[in-house]
Every structure is written in C-alpha cells, then in structure tokens.
Scaffold this motif. Sequence first.
Motif, PDB file in Angstrom:
ATOM      1  N   ALA A  15       0.838  -1.199   0.000  1.00 47.22           N
ATOM      2  CA  ALA A  15       0.000   0.000   0.000  1.00 47.22           C
ATOM      3  C   ALA A  15       0.873   1.250   0.000  1.00 47.22           C
ATOM      4  CB  ALA A  15      -0.904  -0.021   1.234  1.00 47.22           C
ATOM      5  N   GLN A  45      -2.266  -4.588  -3.128  1.00 50.93           N
ATOM      6  CA  GLN A  45      -3.304  -3.984  -2.263  1.00 50.93           C
ATOM      7  C   GLN A  45      -3.723  -2.622  -2.814  1.00 50.93           C
ATOM      8  OE1 GLN A  45      -2.387  -3.872   1.978  1.00 50.93           O
ATOM      9  NE2 GLN A  45      -4.027  -2.415   2.378  1.00 50.93           N
ATOM     10  N   SER A  72      -8.620  -4.825  -3.877  1.00 52.06           N
ATOM     11  CA  SER A  72      -9.342  -4.475  -2.648  1.00 52.06           C
ATOM     12  C   SER A  72     -10.256  -5.601  -2.191  1.00 52.06           C
ATOM     13  CB  SER A  72     -10.179  -3.214  -2.889  1.00 52.06           C
ATOM     14  OG  SER A  72      -9.338  -2.145  -3.251  1.00 52.06           O
ATOM     15  N   HIS A  75     -11.178  -6.919   5.071  1.00 52.51           N
ATOM     16  CA  HIS A  75      -9.891  -7.293   5.680  1.00 52.51           C
ATOM     17  C   HIS A  75      -9.646  -8.784   5.532  1.00 52.51           C
ATOM     18  CE1 HIS A  75      -8.549  -3.552   7.528  1.00 52.51           C
ATOM     19  NE2 HIS A  75      -9.833  -3.258   7.505  1.00 52.51           N
ATOM     20  N   ASP A 103       2.511  -1.214   8.722  1.00 58.84           N
ATOM     21  CA  ASP A 103       1.382  -1.815   9.443  1.00 58.84           C
ATOM     22  C   ASP A 103       0.165  -2.097   8.572  1.00 58.84           C
ATOM     23  OD1 ASP A 103       0.491   0.721   8.877  1.00 58.84           O
ATOM     24  OD2 ASP A 103       0.723   1.478  10.913  1.00 58.84           O
ATOM     25  N   VAL A 104       0.365  -2.248   7.272  1.00 61.59           N
ATOM     26  CA  VAL A 104      -0.811  -2.449   6.413  1.00 61.59           C
ATOM     27  C   VAL A 104      -1.148  -3.940   6.321  1.00 61.59           C
ATOM     28  CG1 VAL A 104      -0.344  -0.313   5.144  1.00 61.59           C
ATOM     29  CG2 VAL A 104       0.526  -2.484   4.244  1.00 61.59           C
ATOM     30  N   PRO A 136      -7.255  -1.037  12.550  1.00 62.70           N
ATOM     31  CA  PRO A 136      -6.728  -2.279  11.953  1.00 62.70           C
ATOM     32  C   PRO A 136      -5.202  -2.307  11.946  1.00 62.70           C
ATOM     33  CG  PRO A 136      -7.896  -0.912  10.297  1.00 62.70           C
ATOM     34  CD  PRO A 136      -8.144  -0.305  11.635  1.00 62.70           C
ATOM     35  N   GLU A 137      -4.583  -1.138  11.787  1.00 63.73           N
ATOM     36  CA  GLU A 137      -3.110  -1.088  11.738  1.00 63.73           C
ATOM     37  C   GLU A 137      -2.491  -1.525  13.058  1.00 63.73           C
ATOM     38  OE1 GLU A 137      -5.119   1.383  10.883  1.00 63.73           O
ATOM     39  OE2 GLU A 137      -4.752   1.685   8.738  1.00 63.73           O
ATOM     40  N   ARG A 220      -8.641   7.675   7.526  1.00 60.08           N
ATOM     41  CA  ARG A 220      -8.831   6.628   8.540  1.00 60.08           C
ATOM     42  C   ARG A 220     -10.281   6.196   8.568  1.00 60.08           C
ATOM     43  NH1 ARG A 220      -4.745   4.549   9.270  1.00 60.08           N
ATOM     44  NH2 ARG A 220      -3.004   5.928   9.426  1.00 60.08           N
ATOM     45  N   HIS A 251      -8.320  10.791  -0.683  1.00 60.38           N
ATOM     46  CA  HIS A 251      -8.051   9.345  -0.796  1.00 60.38           C
ATOM     47  C   HIS A 251      -9.279   8.647  -1.408  1.00 60.38           C
ATOM     48  CE1 HIS A 251      -7.573   5.211   0.721  1.00 60.38           C
ATOM     49  NE2 HIS A 251      -6.296   5.478   0.926  1.00 60.38           N
ATOM     50  N   PRO A 252      -9.080   7.571  -2.189  1.00 68.63           N
ATOM     51  CA  PRO A 252     -10.222   6.891  -2.829  1.00 68.63           C
ATOM     52  C   PRO A 252     -11.303   6.443  -1.840  1.00 68.63           C
ATOM     53  CG  PRO A 252      -8.124   5.904  -3.576  1.00 68.63           C
ATOM     54  CD  PRO A 252      -7.788   6.983  -2.593  1.00 68.63           C
ATOM     55  N   ARG A 253     -10.889   5.969  -0.668  1.00 71.86           N
ATOM     56  CA  ARG A 253     -11.873   5.548   0.343  1.00 71.86           C
ATOM     57  C   ARG A 253     -12.761   6.738   0.726  1.00 71.86           C
ATOM     58  NH1 ARG A 253     -12.433   2.109   4.939  1.00 71.86           N
ATOM     59  NH2 ARG A 253     -10.534   0.946   4.592  1.00 71.86           N
ATOM     60  N   GLN A 256     -15.264   7.817  -1.974  1.00 74.57           N
ATOM     61  CA  GLN A 256     -16.453   6.954  -1.968  1.00 74.57           C
ATOM     62  C   GLN A 256     -17.419   7.332  -0.860  1.00 74.57           C
ATOM     63  OE1 GLN A 256     -15.134   2.910  -1.530  1.00 74.57           O
ATOM     64  NE2 GLN A 256     -14.107   2.909  -3.512  1.00 74.57           N
TER      65      GLN A 256
HETATM   66  C1  UD1 Z   1      -4.490   1.285   3.645  1.00 77.27           C
HETATM   67  C2  UD1 Z   1      -3.863   0.900   4.982  1.00 77.27           C
HETATM   68  C3  UD1 Z   1      -3.652   2.143   5.821  1.00 77.27           C
HETATM   69  C4  UD1 Z   1      -2.858   3.178   5.067  1.00 77.27           C
HETATM   70  C5  UD1 Z   1      -3.563   3.471   3.760  1.00 77.27           C
HETATM   71  C6  UD1 Z   1      -2.845   4.497   2.940  1.00 77.27           C
HETATM   72  C7  UD1 Z   1      -4.539  -1.309   5.850  1.00 77.27           C
HETATM   73  C8  UD1 Z   1      -5.351  -1.983   6.892  1.00 77.27           C
HETATM   74  N1  UD1 Z   1      -4.746   0.022   5.747  1.00 77.27           N
HETATM   75  O1  UD1 Z   1      -5.775   1.821   3.911  1.00 77.27           O
HETATM   76  O2  UD1 Z   1      -2.933   1.792   6.987  1.00 77.27           O
HETATM   77  O3  UD1 Z   1      -2.744   4.341   5.842  1.00 77.27           O
HETATM   78  O4  UD1 Z   1      -3.658   2.245   3.021  1.00 77.27           O
HETATM   79  O5  UD1 Z   1      -3.532   4.773   1.777  1.00 77.27           O
HETATM   80  O6  UD1 Z   1      -3.770  -1.940   5.169  1.00 77.27           O
HETATM   81  N2  UD1 Z   1      -8.882   1.845  -3.338  1.00 77.27           N
HETATM   82  C9  UD1 Z   1      -8.824   2.345  -4.615  1.00 77.27           C
HETATM   83  N3  UD1 Z   1      -7.635   2.246  -5.283  1.00 77.27           N
HETATM   84  C10 UD1 Z   1      -6.537   1.689  -4.739  1.00 77.27           C
HETATM   85  C11 UD1 Z   1      -6.617   1.160  -3.441  1.00 77.27           C
HETATM   86  C12 UD1 Z   1      -7.798   1.260  -2.746  1.00 77.27           C
HETATM   87  O7  UD1 Z   1      -9.795   2.855  -5.131  1.00 77.27           O
HETATM   88  O8  UD1 Z   1      -5.478   1.654  -5.403  1.00 77.27           O
HETATM   89  C13 UD1 Z   1     -10.153   1.968  -2.591  1.00 77.27           C
HETATM   90  C14 UD1 Z   1     -10.924   0.670  -2.627  1.00 77.27           C
HETATM   91  O9  UD1 Z   1     -12.265   0.932  -2.763  1.00 77.27           O
HETATM   92  C15 UD1 Z   1     -10.688   0.060  -1.268  1.00 77.27           C
HETATM   93  C16 UD1 Z   1     -10.479   1.298  -0.386  1.00 77.27           C
HETATM   94  O10 UD1 Z   1      -9.869   2.263  -1.230  1.00 77.27           O
HETATM   95  O11 UD1 Z   1     -11.718  -0.745  -0.840  1.00 77.27           O
HETATM   96  C17 UD1 Z   1      -9.622   1.026   0.802  1.00 77.27           C
HETATM   97  O12 UD1 Z   1      -8.374   0.408   0.391  1.00 77.27           O
HETATM   98  P1  UD1 Z   1      -7.580  -0.545   1.410  1.00 77.27           P
HETATM   99  O13 UD1 Z   1      -6.308  -0.992   0.793  1.00 77.27           O
HETATM  100  O14 UD1 Z   1      -8.492  -1.589   1.960  1.00 77.27           O
HETATM  101  O15 UD1 Z   1      -7.278   0.392   2.651  1.00 77.27           O
HETATM  102  P2  UD1 Z   1      -6.873   1.934   2.753  1.00 77.27           P
HETATM  103  O16 UD1 Z   1      -8.021   2.673   3.336  1.00 77.27           O
HETATM  104  O17 UD1 Z   1      -6.264   2.443   1.496  1.00 77.27           O
END
Ligand code: UD1
Length: 387
Positions: A15, A45, A72, A75, A103-104, A136-137, A220, A251-253, A256
């Motif tokens: 990540a 990831q 994605s 967890h 810590d990912v 989670p981290e 977060r 951030h993408p999250r 959304q």
């Molecule tokens: C992850 C890490 C977090 C870190 C963060 C940095 C874990 C538990 N969390 O969180 O510690 O601070 O990365 O960004 O590992 N998505 C995209 N494109 C991508 C990746 C993700 O659109 O390239 C979207 C997806 O819908 C996905 C959501 O973001 O479901 C979350 O991605 P995920 O990798 O599960 O966790 P982060 O929130 O990015």
Amino acid sequence: MMPEKIAKILCIVGARPNFMKIAPIMRVFGQHENVIAATLLHTGQHYDAAMKKSFFDQLHIPEPDIDLGVGSGSHAVQTAEIMLRFEPVLDQLKPTAVLVLGDVNSTISCALVAVKKGIPVIHVEAGLRSYDRGMPEEINRVLTDQISDLLFTTERSAEANLLREGIASERIYFVGNVMIDTLRYNLDRAAEPGMLFSAAGEAIDQAAFNSGYGLVTLHRPSNVDNPDNLKTLLTRLNSISEQLPLVFPVHPRTVQRIKEFGLENLLTSSRILRLPPQGYLQMLGMMKHARLVLTDSGGIQEETTALGVPCITLRENTERPITVTEGTNTVVGIDPEKIQASVDDVLATGGKRGRVPEYWDGEAAERIAQVIIKWAQGRIIKTQEAG
Ligand code: UD1
C-alpha cells in the motif's frame, strides 16, 4: 573471505505508505549487491495509478519482480488472498528472510505466511503503538512484531513497547526512519505547489491560495466510514477555509464515502482545492510550503516533524509520540472546537517549532543493511558450525 550473496531478501510492499519506505532500502541493498540479493514483491493492495505507479516512477523504485494483484476487499478477503497467492512464491524463491514494512494488511499477511514456513521475518518500523485496538493497523503492528526475527525501530519509545510485549532486546535495532531517508533524498525535487493552484484555474480563489494555505488529508476508517464523524470534519474544514484556504487531496476511500453520505456540498468552496491523490513529490512540495497540515495519516505526522511544519492530527491518539514530544505535531482528535483552537493557535503563533528526532538523518536504510549483513553472516557461521 565473505561468501557471495549471503542474504536473499524478499521485500514486500502493498500500500501507498510502503512505497516511500522501500525506496531507500532497495537503493541501499543495490549498493551492497555483492552480498545482498533483493527481490521486490508487490501484493497489489493498492493498484490505482495515483496510489501506486506515480510513486514507483518518482522515487525510482524498481518495477516489482512479482505482483500478486490482489486488489481491494474486506480485511478477511484481502489478507487471505495475499496469503494464498504469497505461499507458492515463497516456496519457489526460498529467501533468507522476508522484509515487511509498517502496518498495512500486506505486512501481516506476508509475515504470517513466512514465519509458518520457518523463514525469518524482518520488520521495518516495528514497535509503534497507538494502544487503540480499534485501528486495523494496530492489530497488524502487534502481530507482525510478535513473529519477527529482526525488528527495526524509528524512535526509542518503540523499543520500550516491544520489551513490554516480551520481545528479546537482541532482536531490536534502533535505526531511524526510512521514510525520512526518502524525504531528505527528494527534498530538492519537491514540486512547487503554485503549479497546482494555477492548474486549478477558476475553480479556486487564486490570490488567497498564493498567500498561504493549509493541507488536509483524511482516510482513517474511524473518521471517514462514520457519516457523523465525516460530516463534522468536513463542516469544520469548510469554516476553517474561510480563515485559511485548504488543499485537500482526497483518498479513494474518502471519495467513496463523501459520495455515499451525500456530503459533496461541504466541499464546494472556492477556498478548498479538492484534488485526486497526489504523487510523492507533489505532496512533499505541498507539505513543505503549507502553513499547517491537518491530517489523520501516520506518515504525515513524521514528515511534517522532519520539515518543521505544524501538524494538527485529527485522531485521538498517535503511535508516533516523538512527533509530539520533539516534533511539530499536536494530537487534537475530531472535536470541532479543539480543531479550531489549534488552527487559531498555529495561525497566531506559527505553531510548534520542534526539532528533528535522533537518527532521522537519511541513513536509516544503510543502518538496516549493515545489521542484516551481520545477521546473515552469523547465520552462515552457525550453520557451518552445526554441520
Ligand atoms: C491502507 C492501509 C492504511 C494506510 C492506507 C494508505 C490497511 C489496513 N490500511 O488503507 O494503513 O494508511 O492504506 O492509503 O492496510 N482503493 C482504490 N484504489 C486503490 C486502493 C484502494 O480505489 O489503489 C479503494 C478501494 O475501494 C478500497 C479502499 O480504497 O476498498 C480502501 O483500500 P484498502 O487498501 O483496503 O485500505 P486503505 O483505506 O487504502
């Protein structure tokens, strides 16, 4: 005479925060290629160009030798998928050790597969603790440290945390911060934020941005997955923007969630510049020139401390206490009044000055390489003696 390639190290990234940490490690391992053979594996990831490719390009990280392409998921799905796809790779490569970062989910998944196969695990950025098991981290950190053979720490409090959890002191090495290696290495290449402002055109109040801005990041789950918390935070950002224009790479999250909860109307001010996730050099430039940073990221708390820029952390705790005791960080949580008071204080006084912590000097990756080389030599000697 030293044997050829005494250590075959399989390095794992997954990540975004892993990418800036692996860059100096791969570079330094390359400088020791007579003894260290490094292979790079990306779990997949993070996969978007903005979350991955731009970091590899800008930081000159070699293309991963292996890409597991997990993508994605929940967890459980993400962790399980990484483990399933990682096992055959490990069987084939048989490295001396697996090196994981931070810590990912990719960190714990690969560490767990390796340890059960009797392959030593090296954890870079070990021992950080928020003592908040809701993150989670935090689960990933505690578990990865328990199964690691070599633990490299970024600040002295991390060693105390590890000792309390029963980790033997001879496994722990205080080496400094590889993320700050990257920051120092790239500081002169950081992008000028003015470029972004002019590219934004009429959408923003140019004059206001040119005379100073705050930088915001939020991702977060505790802040963005809860509609009330996200609304509270965005509402406060909206009012802060009247005092100080804000740049907000989203951030993408978070994109959304904003859509899902119908909160777009809170980000329409011409004094908020909403951007897609930025590359490393863009973020570095924006941080370096910001009057303050509002964030819930872990890494940004450290980067702002290294840069001497005031950081207001929108979380109830931090696993990086040195950024508060020595650096420029103030942990305020998400109470709107506390956030406002902290912003007012920084704007009035310039905020905490801080100093750069011990060993955040650009040499952490080299210290890691030295420890690994000695450790691998020791293992060879032990095997020879046993044979
Ligand atoms: C992850 C890490 C977090 C870190 C963060 C940095 C874990 C538990 N969390 O969180 O510690 O601070 O990365 O960004 O590992 N998505 C995209 N494109 C991508 C990746 C993700 O659109 O390239 C979207 C997806 O819908 C996905 C959501 O973001 O479901 C979350 O991605 P995920 O990798 O599960 O966790 P982060 O929130 O990015």
